[in-house]
Design a protein around this motif. Structure first.
Motif, mmCIF file in Angstrom:
data_model
loop_
_atom_site.group_PDB
_atom_site.id
_atom_site.type_symbol
_atom_site.label_atom_id
_atom_site.label_comp_id
_atom_site.label_asym_id
_atom_site.label_seq_id
_atom_site.Cartn_x
_atom_site.Cartn_y
_atom_site.Cartn_z
ATOM 1 N N VAL A 1 13.388 4.603 -1.967
ATOM 2 C CA VAL A 1 13.856 4.469 -0.578
ATOM 3 C C VAL A 1 13.113 3.333 0.124
ATOM 4 C CG1 VAL A 1 13.900 5.614 1.678
ATOM 5 C CG2 VAL A 1 14.616 6.865 -0.374
ATOM 6 N N LEU A 2 11.799 3.247 -0.077
ATOM 7 C CA LEU A 2 11.009 2.177 0.543
ATOM 8 C C LEU A 2 11.459 0.799 0.054
ATOM 9 C CD1 LEU A 2 7.410 3.694 0.477
ATOM 10 C CD2 LEU A 2 8.772 3.158 2.496
ATOM 11 N N LEU A 3 11.704 0.659 -1.240
ATOM 12 C CA LEU A 3 12.122 -0.626 -1.794
ATOM 13 C C LEU A 3 13.511 -1.022 -1.300
ATOM 14 C CD1 LEU A 3 10.737 -0.363 -5.430
ATOM 15 C CD2 LEU A 3 9.827 -1.699 -3.530
ATOM 16 N N ILE A 4 14.443 -0.084 -1.295
ATOM 17 C CA ILE A 4 15.794 -0.374 -0.810
ATOM 18 C C ILE A 4 15.756 -0.741 0.669
ATOM 19 C CG2 ILE A 4 18.045 0.663 -0.319
ATOM 20 C CD1 ILE A 4 17.711 2.221 -2.978
ATOM 21 N N SER A 5 14.965 -0.018 1.443
ATOM 22 C CA SER A 5 14.827 -0.314 2.862
ATOM 23 C C SER A 5 14.265 -1.720 3.080
ATOM 24 C CB SER A 5 13.930 0.722 3.517
ATOM 25 O OG SER A 5 13.644 0.368 4.845
ATOM 26 N N SER A 6 13.276 -2.096 2.292
ATOM 27 C CA SER A 6 12.685 -3.432 2.419
ATOM 28 C C SER A 6 13.698 -4.516 2.094
ATOM 29 C CB SER A 6 11.478 -3.565 1.493
ATOM 30 O OG SER A 6 10.468 -2.670 1.882
ATOM 31 N N ILE A 7 14.483 -4.312 1.045
ATOM 32 C CA ILE A 7 15.498 -5.300 0.661
ATOM 33 C C ILE A 7 16.568 -5.421 1.749
ATOM 34 C CG2 ILE A 7 17.358 -5.755 -0.996
ATOM 35 C CD1 ILE A 7 15.465 -4.520 -3.135
ATOM 36 N N LEU A 8 17.002 -4.302 2.303
ATOM 37 C CA LEU A 8 17.998 -4.339 3.375
ATOM 38 C C LEU A 8 17.457 -5.025 4.630
ATOM 39 C CD1 LEU A 8 19.647 -0.819 3.030
ATOM 40 C CD2 LEU A 8 20.653 -3.035 2.459
ATOM 41 N N ASN A 9 16.179 -4.787 4.947
ATOM 42 C CA ASN A 9 15.575 -5.452 6.105
ATOM 43 C C ASN A 9 15.549 -6.964 5.923
ATOM 44 O OD1 ASN A 9 14.983 -3.349 7.908
ATOM 45 N ND2 ASN A 9 13.210 -2.754 6.692
ATOM 46 N N VAL A 10 15.198 -7.426 4.750
ATOM 47 C CA VAL A 10 15.176 -8.865 4.480
ATOM 48 C C VAL A 10 16.581 -9.437 4.609
ATOM 49 C CG1 VAL A 10 14.818 -10.597 2.685
ATOM 50 C CG2 VAL A 10 13.093 -8.838 3.069
ATOM 51 N N ALA A 11 17.570 -8.761 4.032
ATOM 52 C CA ALA A 11 18.951 -9.241 4.100
ATOM 53 C C ALA A 11 19.453 -9.273 5.545
ATOM 54 C CB ALA A 11 19.854 -8.363 3.247
ATOM 55 N N TYR A 12 19.046 -8.318 6.343
ATOM 56 C CA TYR A 12 19.499 -8.241 7.731
ATOM 57 C C TYR A 12 18.824 -9.301 8.595
ATOM 58 C CZ TYR A 12 20.187 -6.408 12.437
ATOM 59 O OH TYR A 12 20.495 -6.276 13.760
ATOM 60 N N PHE B 1 0.807 -1.190 0.000
ATOM 61 C CA PHE B 1 0.000 0.000 0.000
ATOM 62 C C PHE B 1 0.857 1.263 0.000
ATOM 63 C CE2 PHE B 1 -2.951 -3.127 1.832
ATOM 64 C CZ PHE B 1 -3.969 -3.021 0.887
ATOM 65 N N LEU B 2 1.975 1.209 0.728
ATOM 66 C CA LEU B 2 2.858 2.374 0.742
ATOM 67 C C LEU B 2 3.415 2.647 -0.649
ATOM 68 C CD1 LEU B 2 4.846 1.863 4.058
ATOM 69 C CD2 LEU B 2 3.125 3.594 3.585
ATOM 70 N N ALA B 3 3.793 1.576 -1.338
ATOM 71 C CA ALA B 3 4.355 1.732 -2.685
ATOM 72 C C ALA B 3 3.325 2.324 -3.636
ATOM 73 C CB ALA B 3 4.853 0.393 -3.214
ATOM 74 N N LEU B 4 2.087 1.836 -3.579
ATOM 75 C CA LEU B 4 1.035 2.369 -4.445
ATOM 76 C C LEU B 4 0.754 3.837 -4.124
ATOM 77 C CD1 LEU B 4 -1.469 -0.619 -4.550
ATOM 78 C CD2 LEU B 4 0.067 0.156 -6.365
ATOM 79 N N GLY B 5 0.742 4.156 -2.821
ATOM 80 C CA GLY B 5 0.499 5.537 -2.419
ATOM 81 C C GLY B 5 1.582 6.483 -2.908
ATOM 82 N N THR B 6 2.846 6.066 -2.824
ATOM 83 C CA THR B 6 3.929 6.935 -3.298
ATOM 84 C C THR B 6 3.882 7.101 -4.810
ATOM 85 O OG1 THR B 6 5.465 5.069 -3.366
ATOM 86 C CG2 THR B 6 5.485 6.425 -1.387
ATOM 87 N N LEU B 7 3.499 6.037 -5.523
ATOM 88 C CA LEU B 7 3.375 6.154 -6.989
ATOM 89 C C LEU B 7 2.244 7.097 -7.368
ATOM 90 C CD1 LEU B 7 3.955 2.542 -8.382
ATOM 91 C CD2 LEU B 7 5.349 4.571 -8.758
ATOM 92 N N GLU B 8 1.106 6.957 -6.703
ATOM 93 C CA GLU B 8 -0.041 7.815 -6.998
ATOM 94 C C GLU B 8 0.262 9.275 -6.680
ATOM 95 O OE1 GLU B 8 -3.422 6.254 -4.927
ATOM 96 O OE2 GLU B 8 -3.480 4.432 -6.155
ATOM 97 N N ALA B 9 1.080 9.506 -5.650
ATOM 98 C CA ALA B 9 1.440 10.871 -5.277
ATOM 99 C C ALA B 9 2.586 11.412 -6.125
ATOM 100 C CB ALA B 9 1.814 10.935 -3.803
ATOM 101 N N GLY B 10 3.190 10.547 -6.919
ATOM 102 C CA GLY B 10 4.268 10.980 -7.792
ATOM 103 C C GLY B 10 5.619 11.096 -7.109
ATOM 104 N N VAL C 1 8.521 9.220 -6.712
ATOM 105 C CA VAL C 1 9.298 8.061 -7.158
ATOM 106 C C VAL C 1 10.535 7.869 -6.284
ATOM 107 C CG1 VAL C 1 10.517 7.040 -9.122
ATOM 108 C CG2 VAL C 1 8.435 8.359 -9.497
ATOM 109 N N ALA C 2 11.155 8.949 -5.838
ATOM 110 C CA ALA C 2 12.339 8.835 -4.984
ATOM 111 C C ALA C 2 11.980 8.151 -3.663
ATOM 112 C CB ALA C 2 12.942 10.205 -4.726
ATOM 113 N N LEU C 3 10.834 8.491 -3.094
ATOM 114 C CA LEU C 3 10.401 7.856 -1.851
ATOM 115 C C LEU C 3 10.116 6.378 -2.072
ATOM 116 C CD1 LEU C 3 9.723 8.128 1.111
ATOM 117 C CD2 LEU C 3 7.427 8.855 0.471
#
Length: 108
Positions: free
Chosen positions: A17-28, A1-10, A12-14
């Protein structure tokens, strides 16, 4: 939902950040080790004071020594990482240990 909300709001940089943060959390969080805590009456220490100790009452179906604790852990596929004897404020003798899966279990 966060990803869809950031896309709808335009924003893209946020989204990046959300995607990179999610990938780092999984790796950690992926390599969280499996550990176990074990606590039991210390029959070896209690035996020094005689058979009338509370460690030998009907409430305790098993009592352990350091050797039997290590053997039990090994048969269950664990290694003892840290173990200590203590005398509780109630005067009960206890053995506690932190166990981790043995190397052969980790490879399986």
């Amino acid at each position: 939902f966060l990803a869809l909300g950031t896309l709808e709001a335009g924003h893209v940089a946020l989204l990046a950040v959300l995607l990179i943060s999610s990938i780092l959390n999984v790796a950690y969080l992926m390599p969280i080790p499996v550990r176990a805590f074990f606590s039991a009456p210390d029959g070896e220490s209690a035996a020094c004071e005689g058979p009338g100790r509370e460690e030998f009452f009907i409430d305790h179906h098993h009592v352990f020594s350091m050797a039997s604790l290590t053997l039990m852990a090994a048969r269950a596929g664990f290694e003892v990482r840290q173990a200590e004897r203590l005398r509780e404020p109630s005067t009960k003798y206890t053995i506690w240990a932190f166990l981790e899966p043995s190397d052969s279990v980790r490879r399986a």
